[in-house]
Scaffold this motif. Structure first.
Motif, PDB file in Angstrom:
ATOM      1  N   ASN A 245      13.768   5.532   6.713  1.00  0.00           N
ATOM      2  CA  ASN A 245      13.620   4.097   6.441  1.00  0.00           C
ATOM      3  C   ASN A 245      12.816   3.844   5.172  1.00  0.00           C
ATOM      4  N   TYR A 246      11.837   4.693   4.919  1.00  0.00           N
ATOM      5  CA  TYR A 246      11.037   4.561   3.693  1.00  0.00           C
ATOM      6  C   TYR A 246      11.924   4.747   2.463  1.00  0.00           C
TER       7      TYR A 246
ATOM      8  N   VAL B 166       4.409   5.748   7.944  1.00  0.00           N
ATOM      9  CA  VAL B 166       5.629   5.588   8.743  1.00  0.00           C
ATOM     10  C   VAL B 166       5.621   4.256   9.481  1.00  0.00           C
ATOM     11  N   ASN B 167       4.484   3.897  10.068  1.00  0.00           N
ATOM     12  CA  ASN B 167       4.403   2.640  10.818  1.00  0.00           C
ATOM     13  C   ASN B 167       4.506   1.436   9.892  1.00  0.00           C
ATOM     14  N   ASN B 168       3.862   1.503   8.731  1.00  0.00           N
ATOM     15  CA  ASN B 168       3.980   0.402   7.770  1.00  0.00           C
ATOM     16  C   ASN B 168       5.421   0.215   7.317  1.00  0.00           C
ATOM     17  N   THR B 169       6.144   1.322   7.186  1.00  0.00           N
ATOM     18  CA  THR B 169       7.566   1.231   6.820  1.00  0.00           C
ATOM     19  C   THR B 169       8.357   0.492   7.892  1.00  0.00           C
ATOM     20  N   THR B 170       8.167   0.904   9.147  1.00  0.00           N
ATOM     21  CA  THR B 170       8.905   0.269  10.249  1.00  0.00           C
ATOM     22  C   THR B 170       8.512  -1.189  10.414  1.00  0.00           C
ATOM     23  N   VAL B 171       7.199  -1.453  10.385  1.00  0.00           N
ATOM     24  CA  VAL B 171       6.718  -2.825  10.532  1.00  0.00           C
ATOM     25  C   VAL B 171       7.167  -3.680   9.351  1.00  0.00           C
ATOM     26  N   GLY B 172       7.105  -3.125   8.127  1.00  0.00           N
ATOM     27  CA  GLY B 172       7.540  -3.869   6.951  1.00  0.00           C
ATOM     28  C   GLY B 172       9.018  -4.207   6.990  1.00  0.00           C
TER      29      GLY B 172
ATOM     30  N   ALA C  80       3.537  -5.704  13.915  1.00  0.00           N
ATOM     31  CA  ALA C  80       2.435  -4.873  13.426  1.00  0.00           C
ATOM     32  C   ALA C  80       1.474  -4.521  14.559  1.00  0.00           C
ATOM     33  N   LEU C  81       1.087  -5.520  15.349  1.00  0.00           N
ATOM     34  CA  LEU C  81       0.124  -5.273  16.420  1.00  0.00           C
ATOM     35  C   LEU C  81       0.676  -4.314  17.467  1.00  0.00           C
ATOM     36  N   ILE C  82       1.925  -4.538  17.876  1.00  0.00           N
ATOM     37  CA  ILE C  82       2.490  -3.720  18.952  1.00  0.00           C
ATOM     38  C   ILE C  82       2.832  -2.321  18.462  1.00  0.00           C
ATOM     39  N   MET C  83       3.474  -2.224  17.290  1.00  0.00           N
ATOM     40  CA  MET C  83       3.884  -0.910  16.788  1.00  0.00           C
ATOM     41  C   MET C  83       2.677  -0.079  16.367  1.00  0.00           C
ATOM     42  N   GLN C  84       1.796  -0.662  15.559  1.00  0.00           N
ATOM     43  CA  GLN C  84       0.625   0.083  15.118  1.00  0.00           C
ATOM     44  C   GLN C  84      -0.281   0.419  16.303  1.00  0.00           C
ATOM     45  N   GLY C  85      -0.408  -0.529  17.233  1.00  0.00           N
ATOM     46  CA  GLY C  85      -1.242  -0.272  18.408  1.00  0.00           C
ATOM     47  C   GLY C  85      -0.708   0.859  19.259  1.00  0.00           C
ATOM     48  N   GLY C  86       0.618   0.900  19.454  1.00  0.00           N
ATOM     49  CA  GLY C  86       1.216   1.955  20.272  1.00  0.00           C
ATOM     50  C   GLY C  86       1.034   3.331  19.662  1.00  0.00           C
ATOM     51  N   ILE C  87       1.357   3.477  18.382  1.00  0.00           N
ATOM     52  CA  ILE C  87       1.252   4.789  17.731  1.00  0.00           C
ATOM     53  C   ILE C  87      -0.216   5.187  17.553  1.00  0.00           C
TER      54      ILE C  87
ATOM     55  N   PRO D  35       0.803  -1.237   0.000  1.00  0.00           N
ATOM     56  CA  PRO D  35       0.000   0.000   0.000  1.00  0.00           C
ATOM     57  C   PRO D  35       0.830   1.279   0.000  1.00  0.00           C
ATOM     58  N   ILE D  36       2.094   1.216   0.425  1.00  0.00           N
ATOM     59  CA  ILE D  36       2.936   2.420   0.429  1.00  0.00           C
ATOM     60  C   ILE D  36       3.945   2.409  -0.723  1.00  0.00           C
ATOM     61  N   GLY D  37       3.787   1.460  -1.654  1.00  0.00           N
ATOM     62  CA  GLY D  37       4.624   1.431  -2.844  1.00  0.00           C
ATOM     63  C   GLY D  37       6.041   0.959  -2.627  1.00  0.00           C
ATOM     64  N   ALA D  38       6.322   0.309  -1.482  1.00  0.00           N
ATOM     65  CA  ALA D  38       7.681  -0.136  -1.177  1.00  0.00           C
ATOM     66  C   ALA D  38       7.917  -1.604  -1.517  1.00  0.00           C
ATOM     67  N   TRP D  39       6.902  -2.293  -2.040  1.00  0.00           N
ATOM     68  CA  TRP D  39       7.075  -3.697  -2.421  1.00  0.00           C
ATOM     69  C   TRP D  39       7.665  -3.768  -3.827  1.00  0.00           C
TER      70      TRP D  39
END
Length: 404
Positions: free
Chosen positions: A95-96, A208-214, A144-151, A29-33
């Motif tokens: 990171n992105y 930003v979170n998808n980048t870190t989680v990815g 994903a759960l911990i990082m996305q949940g925290g932010i 979804p963020i075009g990094a794949w």
């Protein structure tokens, strides 16, 4: 009817997709794949548009926040409170860019994994690889759960707790943003501008979170895949002396074993290239952010319970994030060493002389372990995680002494 070879290719591709499924969900979804060679012109244009949108969302959050810190806010404590969220967004933007820069290397690693699945023709090898793939997927989901949940909890807490300010004879509720914005160009404190900027910042937080989680998920999946390949190598070492065979048969087995071992090491070397910049940003950024989150926790511990809980959740997510990177680096190093130990533990004294010389070379190569590093400076390991915690606490003590 499909041929057996075609069916095997389909199974290997399905297993590879199973390993990388969650990472694809986070990064596409963020075009990094990585784009497939067979991607159409329309798909490539869509990916470019996605990247442009993501860069714009991050810039619309980071640039106004930096301007706010430098030119608008005069109170040192309020500046410090703005520095933490800004640094998180800045880390995500770096990171992105790193993931986009390493897109070709990531694509080669994905192709490498698919080839490994095709080479795994024995059922026992496939079981080992699937077991490691499940562990990689689990780590990706936890990140994903911990990082996305925290932010997410932090964004909700900031967005739903307006600041009450007395203007004249009236008490006015001013909206608070997750990341402060420069108000001298566009005043974001009042509706409807506040709601628009809050929505944009929430979207940029997802990027930003998808980048870190990815990135964390890719590191986990790649590392566990490599550990699976090294486990297959160790099982092959046990088969060398399983029964008496002719010399040329043993040599052929040793040749296949060495080829698989070298493939796993090349895969790890490419993984280190992909992750070294991300690890450096995470190592330095998390050290700073843990210090700032500790400072925020101390300053609000006697004021609002909701904000305190939010800071503790974000603090936990940051610690978990850097721990995963350090754990993966430690796991890779230990698994590389185990190959040499497995070679030594075989009944090498029963093997032909040429085979024994080959085992010596395997032991020597295993002694030179591949390390996952942060910018070729710091080795990502459990002791490094301890150093991060100690350094952040030391900085926190200095900051607390100077400001509280």
């Amino acid at each position: 009817m499909r041929s057996p070879g075609k069916a095997m290719v389909d199974v290997s591709r399905r297993n590879n997709n199973y390993s990388l499924q969650f990472n694809r969900w986070f990064l596409m979804p963020i075009g990094a794949w990585p784009e497939l060679p067979t991607s159409s012109v329309t798909e490539r244009i869509i990916f470019k548009i996605l990247r442009l949108i993501c860069h714009t969302l991050i810039a619309l959050t980071v640039v106004p926040s930096i301007l706010y810190i430098l030119f608008e806010e005069k109170d040192v404590r309020l500046k410090l409170k703005a520095v933490g969220p800004t640094s998180h967004w800045l880390m995500g933007s770096i990171n992105y860019c790193s993931l986009l820069y390493q897109k070709k290397q990531i694509g080669r690693s994905i192709d490498h994994m698919e080839t490994d699945w095709q080479m795994a023709k024995k059922e026992c090898d496939q079981r080992v690889m699937l077991r490691n793939a499940r562990v990689g997927r689990t780590i990706a989901v936890l990140c994903a759960l911990i990082m996305q949940g925290g932010i997410f909890s932090y964004n909700v807490a900031r967005g739903t707790s307006p600041l009450l300010v007395v203007i004249g004879n009236e008490t006015v509720a001013i909206g608070r943003l997750p990341c402060p914005s420069f108000n001298k160009i566009v005043d974001t404190r009042f509706s409807p501008v506040y709601e628009v900027v809050l929505a944009l910042q929430c979207l940029s937080a997802i990027v930003v979170n998808n980048t870190t989680v990815g990135a964390c998920g890719l590191a986990a999946v790649f590392a566990m895949h490599a550990c699976g390949q090294l486990s297959v190598v160790m099982s092959r070492l046990e088969e060398l002396d399983s029964k008496k065979e002719e010399c040329h048969v043993v040599q052929r087995k040793l040749t296949n074993l060495v080829q698989r071992h070298l493939r796993a090491l090349r895969f790890l070397s490419r993984m280190e290239i992909i992750m070294r910049q991300v690890c450096l940003v995470e190592l330095l950024g998390c050290t700073f952010n843990l210090c700032m989150l500790g400072y925020y926790t101390i300053t609000v511990c006697l004021k609002t319970t909701n904000t305190l809980i939010t800071y503790l959740i974000v603090l936990t997510s940051m610690m978990f994030n850097i721990f995963i990177f350090c754990y993966i680096g430690d796991l890779v190093t230990e698994q590389c060493k185990k190959v040499g130990e497995a070679a030594y533990m075989t009944n090498w004294y029963k093997l032909p002389r040429k085979t024994v010389l080959g085992l010596i070379l395997i032991i020597l190569r295993s002694s030179i372990v591949i390390k996952i590093t942060a910018g070729k400076i710091f080795h990502m390991s459990i002791p490094t995680f301890g150093d991060v915690i100690k350094t952040s606490v030391a900085y926190l003590n200095m900051l607390r002494t100077l400001t509280i």
